[in-house]
Design a protein around this motif. Structure first.
Motif, PDB file in Angstrom:
ATOM      1  N   ARG A 264      66.067  32.089  47.600  1.00 54.58           N
ATOM      2  CA  ARG A 264      65.265  31.158  46.792  1.00 54.58           C
ATOM      3  C   ARG A 264      66.026  30.719  45.533  1.00 54.58           C
ATOM      4  O   ARG A 264      65.946  29.562  45.131  1.00 54.58           O
ATOM      5  CB  ARG A 264      63.927  31.801  46.438  1.00 54.58           C
ATOM      6  CG  ARG A 264      62.988  31.869  47.622  1.00 54.58           C
ATOM      7  CD  ARG A 264      61.708  32.633  47.263  1.00 54.58           C
ATOM      8  NE  ARG A 264      60.715  32.543  48.324  1.00 54.58           N
ATOM      9  CZ  ARG A 264      60.599  33.407  49.318  1.00 54.58           C
ATOM     10  NH1 ARG A 264      61.423  34.431  49.405  1.00 54.58           N
ATOM     11  NH2 ARG A 264      59.668  33.263  50.226  1.00 54.58           N
TER      12      ARG A 264
ATOM     13  N   THR B  87      68.310  28.035  46.481  1.00 55.63           N
ATOM     14  CA  THR B  87      67.600  26.780  46.743  1.00 55.63           C
ATOM     15  C   THR B  87      67.281  26.059  45.441  1.00 55.63           C
ATOM     16  O   THR B  87      67.519  24.846  45.312  1.00 55.63           O
ATOM     17  CB  THR B  87      66.307  27.043  47.543  1.00 55.63           C
ATOM     18  OG1 THR B  87      66.661  27.653  48.784  1.00 55.63           O
ATOM     19  CG2 THR B  87      65.544  25.757  47.798  1.00 55.63           C
TER      20      THR B  87
ATOM     21  N   LYS C 248      57.927  15.353  46.074  1.00 52.80           N
ATOM     22  CA  LYS C 248      57.787  16.519  46.968  1.00 52.80           C
ATOM     23  C   LYS C 248      58.924  17.518  46.744  1.00 52.80           C
ATOM     24  O   LYS C 248      58.703  18.726  46.746  1.00 52.80           O
ATOM     25  CB  LYS C 248      57.746  16.045  48.423  1.00 52.80           C
ATOM     26  CG  LYS C 248      57.645  17.157  49.437  1.00 52.80           C
ATOM     27  CD  LYS C 248      56.237  17.681  49.560  1.00 52.80           C
ATOM     28  CE  LYS C 248      56.096  18.568  50.778  1.00 52.80           C
ATOM     29  NZ  LYS C 248      55.787  19.944  50.463  1.00 52.80           N
ATOM     30  N   ASP C 249      60.134  17.004  46.527  1.00 52.71           N
ATOM     31  CA  ASP C 249      61.269  17.886  46.229  1.00 52.71           C
ATOM     32  C   ASP C 249      60.992  18.709  44.974  1.00 52.71           C
ATOM     33  O   ASP C 249      61.223  19.915  44.942  1.00 52.71           O
ATOM     34  CB  ASP C 249      62.559  17.079  46.012  1.00 52.71           C
ATOM     35  CG  ASP C 249      63.044  16.377  47.250  1.00 52.71           C
ATOM     36  OD1 ASP C 249      62.818  16.883  48.366  1.00 52.71           O
ATOM     37  OD2 ASP C 249      63.664  15.299  47.101  1.00 52.71           O
TER      38      ASP C 249
ATOM     39  N   GLU D 248      58.052  19.366  43.579  1.00 50.83           N
ATOM     40  CA  GLU D 248      56.927  20.274  43.818  1.00 50.83           C
ATOM     41  C   GLU D 248      57.376  21.514  44.595  1.00 50.83           C
ATOM     42  O   GLU D 248      57.033  22.645  44.234  1.00 50.83           O
ATOM     43  CB  GLU D 248      55.813  19.568  44.592  1.00 50.83           C
ATOM     44  CG  GLU D 248      55.060  18.550  43.787  1.00 50.83           C
ATOM     45  CD  GLU D 248      54.101  17.710  44.631  1.00 50.83           C
ATOM     46  OE1 GLU D 248      54.081  17.873  45.882  1.00 50.83           O
ATOM     47  OE2 GLU D 248      53.384  16.891  44.044  1.00 50.83           O
ATOM     48  N   ASP D 249      58.125  21.296  45.669  1.00 48.54           N
ATOM     49  CA  ASP D 249      58.608  22.417  46.489  1.00 48.54           C
ATOM     50  C   ASP D 249      59.486  23.360  45.666  1.00 48.54           C
ATOM     51  O   ASP D 249      59.373  24.587  45.780  1.00 48.54           O
ATOM     52  CB  ASP D 249      59.399  21.913  47.694  1.00 48.54           C
ATOM     53  CG  ASP D 249      58.534  21.205  48.724  1.00 48.54           C
ATOM     54  OD1 ASP D 249      57.289  21.293  48.636  1.00 48.54           O
ATOM     55  OD2 ASP D 249      59.111  20.552  49.616  1.00 48.54           O
ATOM     56  N   THR D 250      60.354  22.798  44.847  1.00 47.11           N
ATOM     57  CA  THR D 250      61.247  23.600  44.019  1.00 47.11           C
ATOM     58  C   THR D 250      60.458  24.416  43.002  1.00 47.11           C
ATOM     59  O   THR D 250      60.744  25.596  42.783  1.00 47.11           O
ATOM     60  CB  THR D 250      62.289  22.703  43.329  1.00 47.11           C
ATOM     61  OG1 THR D 250      63.038  22.021  44.351  1.00 47.11           O
ATOM     62  CG2 THR D 250      63.242  23.504  42.463  1.00 47.11           C
TER      63      THR D 250
ATOM     64  N   GLU E 256      57.405  25.449  43.334  1.00 45.85           N
ATOM     65  CA  GLU E 256      56.726  26.525  44.074  1.00 45.85           C
ATOM     66  C   GLU E 256      57.681  27.689  44.357  1.00 45.85           C
ATOM     67  O   GLU E 256      57.293  28.857  44.250  1.00 45.85           O
ATOM     68  CB  GLU E 256      56.145  25.988  45.384  1.00 45.85           C
ATOM     69  CG  GLU E 256      54.909  25.133  45.189  1.00 45.85           C
ATOM     70  CD  GLU E 256      54.358  24.573  46.488  1.00 45.85           C
ATOM     71  OE1 GLU E 256      54.754  25.055  47.571  1.00 45.85           O
ATOM     72  OE2 GLU E 256      53.534  23.655  46.415  1.00 45.85           O
ATOM     73  N   ILE E 257      58.912  27.382  44.684  1.00 44.07           N
ATOM     74  CA  ILE E 257      59.911  28.431  44.916  1.00 44.07           C
ATOM     75  C   ILE E 257      60.201  29.175  43.615  1.00 44.07           C
ATOM     76  O   ILE E 257      60.312  30.403  43.594  1.00 44.07           O
ATOM     77  CB  ILE E 257      61.199  27.841  45.525  1.00 44.07           C
ATOM     78  CG1 ILE E 257      60.917  27.302  46.927  1.00 44.07           C
ATOM     79  CG2 ILE E 257      62.320  28.879  45.555  1.00 44.07           C
ATOM     80  CD1 ILE E 257      62.027  26.435  47.488  1.00 44.07           C
TER      81      ILE E 257
END
Length: 108
Positions: A60, A63, A81-82, A84-86, A88-89
């Motif tokens: 993670r 990432t 979205k990129d 948001e996903d990052t 969350e990680i």
């Protein structure tokens, strides 16, 4: 979340900055001295330190590092979205960090 929508590149860059601060503190706690180099690559590249972090967290970290680099260097199109996903990680990494060092988050 508005920041993620209006400027996803900066959101990614800030996620990377937060990760660097987490790693510097974690490194200092584990190794009992501050890292000489303060970059994610140099810190996580230290094998003695790296071995103290679960592989699922190291993955993670890599990432967030990669996505943050895209945000900073504008190497590619970045979407909401990129970002948001990052984020969350990053939350998963932050939760691991808080639990590992028995830290309490105080929200003011």
């Amino acid at each position: 979340m508005n920041y993620i929508q209006s400027d996803p590149e900066s959101s990614l860059a800030k996620s990377r900055t937060v990760l660097e601060k987490i790693l510097i503190d974690s490194y200092t706690r584990e190794m009992e001295f501050a890292p000489k180099a303060k970059t994610i690559e140099k810190i996580i590249g230290q094998s003695q330190f790296n071995q103290k972090i679960p592989k699922r967290i190291v993955t993670r970290i890599r990432t967030v590092q990669s996505m943050g680099n895209i945000g900073v260097h504008h190497d590619d199109e970045v979407t909401q979205k990129d970002a948001e996903d990052t984020l969350e990680i990053l939350v998963v990494i932050f939760e691991w960090y808080l639990m590992k060092y028995d830290l309490v988050l105080e929200i003011k």
